[in-house]
Design a protein around this motif. Structure first.
Motif, PDB file in Angstrom:
ATOM      1  N   GLU A  67      40.377  50.020  25.336  1.00 58.82           N
ATOM      2  CA  GLU A  67      41.384  49.865  26.387  1.00 58.82           C
ATOM      3  C   GLU A  67      41.413  48.427  26.917  1.00 58.82           C
ATOM      4  O   GLU A  67      42.484  47.839  27.100  1.00 58.82           O
ATOM      5  CB  GLU A  67      41.087  50.839  27.527  1.00 58.82           C
ATOM      6  N   ARG A  68      40.219  47.853  27.165  1.00 57.43           N
ATOM      7  CA  ARG A  68      40.154  46.486  27.692  1.00 57.43           C
ATOM      8  C   ARG A  68      40.702  45.474  26.678  1.00 57.43           C
ATOM      9  O   ARG A  68      41.337  44.492  27.056  1.00 57.43           O
ATOM     10  CB  ARG A  68      38.707  46.131  28.045  1.00 57.43           C
ATOM     11  N   THR A  69      40.430  45.716  25.387  1.00 56.07           N
ATOM     12  CA  THR A  69      40.936  44.792  24.370  1.00 56.07           C
ATOM     13  C   THR A  69      42.464  44.788  24.378  1.00 56.07           C
ATOM     14  O   THR A  69      43.103  43.725  24.310  1.00 56.07           O
ATOM     15  CB  THR A  69      40.405  45.201  22.988  1.00 56.07           C
ATOM     16  N   ALA A  70      43.036  45.964  24.482  1.00 60.04           N
ATOM     17  CA  ALA A  70      44.499  46.036  24.535  1.00 60.04           C
ATOM     18  C   ALA A  70      45.046  45.336  25.774  1.00 60.04           C
ATOM     19  O   ALA A  70      46.052  44.610  25.713  1.00 60.04           O
ATOM     20  CB  ALA A  70      44.938  47.508  24.503  1.00 60.04           C
ATOM     21  N   LEU A  71      44.369  45.546  26.915  1.00 58.81           N
ATOM     22  CA  LEU A  71      44.813  44.888  28.156  1.00 58.81           C
ATOM     23  C   LEU A  71      44.697  43.373  28.049  1.00 58.81           C
ATOM     24  O   LEU A  71      45.562  42.629  28.527  1.00 58.81           O
ATOM     25  CB  LEU A  71      43.986  45.409  29.340  1.00 58.81           C
ATOM     26  N   LEU A  72      43.593  42.887  27.419  1.00 60.54           N
ATOM     27  CA  LEU A  72      43.410  41.441  27.280  1.00 60.54           C
ATOM     28  C   LEU A  72      44.484  40.833  26.380  1.00 60.54           C
ATOM     29  O   LEU A  72      44.986  39.733  26.635  1.00 60.54           O
ATOM     30  CB  LEU A  72      42.014  41.146  26.708  1.00 60.54           C
ATOM     31  N   ARG A  73      44.822  41.545  25.314  1.00 64.13           N
ATOM     32  CA  ARG A  73      45.883  41.034  24.439  1.00 64.13           C
ATOM     33  C   ARG A  73      47.212  40.937  25.196  1.00 64.13           C
ATOM     34  O   ARG A  73      47.945  39.955  25.079  1.00 64.13           O
ATOM     35  CB  ARG A  73      46.036  41.967  23.240  1.00 64.13           C
ATOM     36  N   GLN A  74      47.507  41.986  25.980  1.00 62.90           N
ATOM     37  CA  GLN A  74      48.743  41.974  26.767  1.00 62.90           C
ATOM     38  C   GLN A  74      48.729  40.829  27.783  1.00 62.90           C
ATOM     39  O   GLN A  74      49.722  40.126  27.972  1.00 62.90           O
ATOM     40  CB  GLN A  74      48.916  43.327  27.469  1.00 62.90           C
TER      41      GLN A  74
END
Length: 590
Positions: A323-330
């Motif tokens: 989840e955090r990886t997706a948020l960081l990419r966004q």
């Protein structure tokens, strides 16, 4: 369970406090008893020393009374030579034996001779018949007494012996001994040492506040007796305040004195405090040990709980990481988009700023139009006149005059070209950064406005040439100077004295241009808003309020400063400070 643990710790703390208090009380009682025993042992050493000092002089008055000249003086008291002989003899004996005084009295108590015969407070001529030691000696016994001397006001121990002729008492010899040495020896002791008489009056102590105080309240009979013998020079004898603390006591001396020792309470308190500290350390050690065991038990429980939590967290961690990886990419994509927008905004801002500066220059050109028109009209009129004259001279065949007129026409055309060239250079857009001579920029700016100054009748004082080189944009520097000169022109429009002065100096690594006017100066409200955009004091249609704001922006872009203030003599002044090349390098390094 938590409340029970808190209650257990509270009980442990209360038990520890009780243990410490009990240890303190027990140690205090035991310490007090030990101190009293120690005091009794110390008195066993001190009492014989005091008695020895008193006994040493017991026989001295008896031996003095055996001298023939003493008995002879008592039988013939008026003989001056014998009085002098006895005085000197008593003086020599007193010095040799180191006593306070030796003196001889007749049966009435009058002093016939004394060792202090040559001192201002001599005993000679004094009557001591009221003293108890005199009455004892007159009765044929040894007399002893302690009191304050009525002549010298110094306390001492008196020993008296009768001078006998057969069975008849002729007179009395007395010796006065000082006990001050004992008080000095006791002064360094922590304990309180007291020497009291039979009436329980303290007459010697290492604590001055105890001296001439009674151990308890005196009876009226005792007070009358002390007054009759003048033992303590009629001093009021007040009892010592409060109850006497525990002490050791011992009777000493032939007069039944009491030698008393009051142990220093600090030692008892110190001993009790040490025992209490030891008890506190024991209690603290027990509490720490219990706390350590409790913590060890807690750590075991926590490790088990942590192990279980770690297994749960391991399962959740992978999910959260995704989840955090997706948020960081966004977030990264959003930042890139915002950065691109920011760059575009910056470009627009720079373009707008340049356009604003250019608009300011064009607005300034419009304000200078009238003056420039006047400057161009003069050479145009001169060219027309010189051309007409040249045609006339050519028709008449006056070649020299016609040539001179053509020269004048050429000069006037050159002046018009210079004015137009200066205007074109000022009006063009320029971002060129180069080495600029401030003195030349001042001259160029004044050249553009000199027609305006002449038309309005304003005196312009320019500084002598001072080559000062800076790094910047010459056109923008001239724009700042022209704007400040035009503001100065407007400021002196209605002044009685119409003057504008320009100075140029080098101060602390800066080129400083100061433009001052003789106008009304700046009010507080105006000074607070000088450099705000669209703020102006000029009438409608004469200014937009952008000149000083643009000038300040130009100067700041060159790492300089623009400031406005009032002159001490009246009027306003504006100061432009631009760093010299050496100053720029130094600030860049810092």
């Amino acid at each position: 369970m938590h409340v029970k643990r808190q209650l257990a710790w509270l009980l442990a703390l209360l038990a520890s406090a009780g243990l410490i208090a009990a240890a303190y009380q027990l140690a205090a009682r035991q310490g007090g008893a030990d101190e009293l025993k120690r005091g009794a042992r110390q008195l066993q050493l001190m009492a014989p020393e005091l008695e020895s000092a008193l006994d040493k002089f017991e026989t001295l008055p008896y031996v003095v009374g055996l001298q023939e000249n003493v008995a002879a003086l008592l039988t013939q008291p008026g003989e001056r030579a014998r009085i002098d002989q006895v005085n000197r003899s008593l003086q020599a004996i007193a010095r040799q034996s180191r006593v306070g005084a030796i003196y001889l009295m007749d049966r009435d108590g009058n002093t016939l001779a004394a060792s202090n015969w040559d001192l201002p407070l001599t005993f000679v001529g004094r009557n001591f018949g009221y003293r108890p030691y005199f009455h004892e000696a007159l009765a044929g016994r040894a007399g002893r007494f302690y009191g304050i001397g009525s002549t010298t006001s110094e306390p001492g121990y008196f020993i008296a012996q009768p001078v006998m002729q057969g069975a008849r008492v002729l007179g009395v010899v007395a010796v006065k001994i000082s006990l001050d040495e004992f008080a000095r020896n006791w002064a360094g002791l922590d304990d309180t040492i007291v020497l009291a008489d039979r009436a329980e009056v303290v007459f010697l102590s290492n604590r001055p506040q105890w001296t001439y105080r009674s151990l308890r309240a005196l009876s009226a009979t005792t007070q009358r007796e002390l007054a009759s013998t003048d033992q303590y020079a009629r001093r009021p004898i007040a009892p010592i305040d409060g109850q006497l603390p525990p002490h050791a006591a011992r009777q000493t001396g032939p007069l039944g004195w009491q030698l008393m020792l009051f142990p220093a309470p600090e030692r008892v308190r110190r001993t009790a405090a040490l025992w209490a500290l030891a008890a506190a350390l024991v209690a603290a050690s027990a509490i720490v040990a219990a706390w350590a065991l409790y913590q060890r038990h807690r750590r075991l429980e926590e490790r088990q709980a942590a192990s279980a939590a770690l297994q749960r967290a391991a399962g959740e961690l992978d999910l959260r990481l995704a989840e955090r990886t997706a948020l960081l990419r966004q977030a990264n994509d959003d930042l890139e988009a915002r950065y691109a927008t920011l760059k575009e905004t910056e470009q627009v801002l720079r373009s707008t700023q340049d356009q604003l500066v250019q608009a300011g220059k064009l607005a300034m050109l419009g304000q200078m139009a009238a003056g420039v028109t006047h400057e161009l009209n003069q050479p145009l009129a001169a060219i027309r006149a010189f051309a007409d004259n040249a045609r006339t001279f050519l028709e008449r065949g006056q070649q020299d005059q016609a040539s001179a007129n053509l020269t004048h026409i050429s000069d006037a055309s050159a002046r018009m070209g210079a004015i137009i060239g200066q205007l074109k250079g000022f009006a063009r857009r320029s971002d060129a950064v180069a080495t600029v001579d401030i003195a030349q920029s001042l001259a160029a700016s004044a050249f553009l406005l000199q027609g305006e100054f002449k038309r309005l009748g304003v005196a312009l004082a320019l500084p002598p040439p001072l080559p000062l080189l800076i790094t910047g944009d010459a056109v923008r520097i001239e724009q700042v100077i022209i704007n400040l000169l035009r503001n100065a022109l407007d400021a002196v429009d209605e002044a009685q004295v119409r003057e504008v002065s320009v100075t140029l100096a080098q101060i602390d690594g800066y080129a400083v241009v100061r433009i001052a006017d003789s106008g009304a100066g700046l009010s507080d409200s105006v000074a607070a808003q000088l450099f705000e955009p669209f703020f102006t004091t000029k009438p409608s249609g004469k200014g937009l309020g952008l000149g000083l704001a643009i000038s300040s922006s130009i100067v700041q872009a060159m790492n300089g400063q623009l400031e406005g203030s009032n002159r001490p003599g009246g009027g306003a002044q504006f100061e432009v400070r631009l760093p010299l090349p050496g100053r720029e390098n130094k600030e860049g390094n810092e």
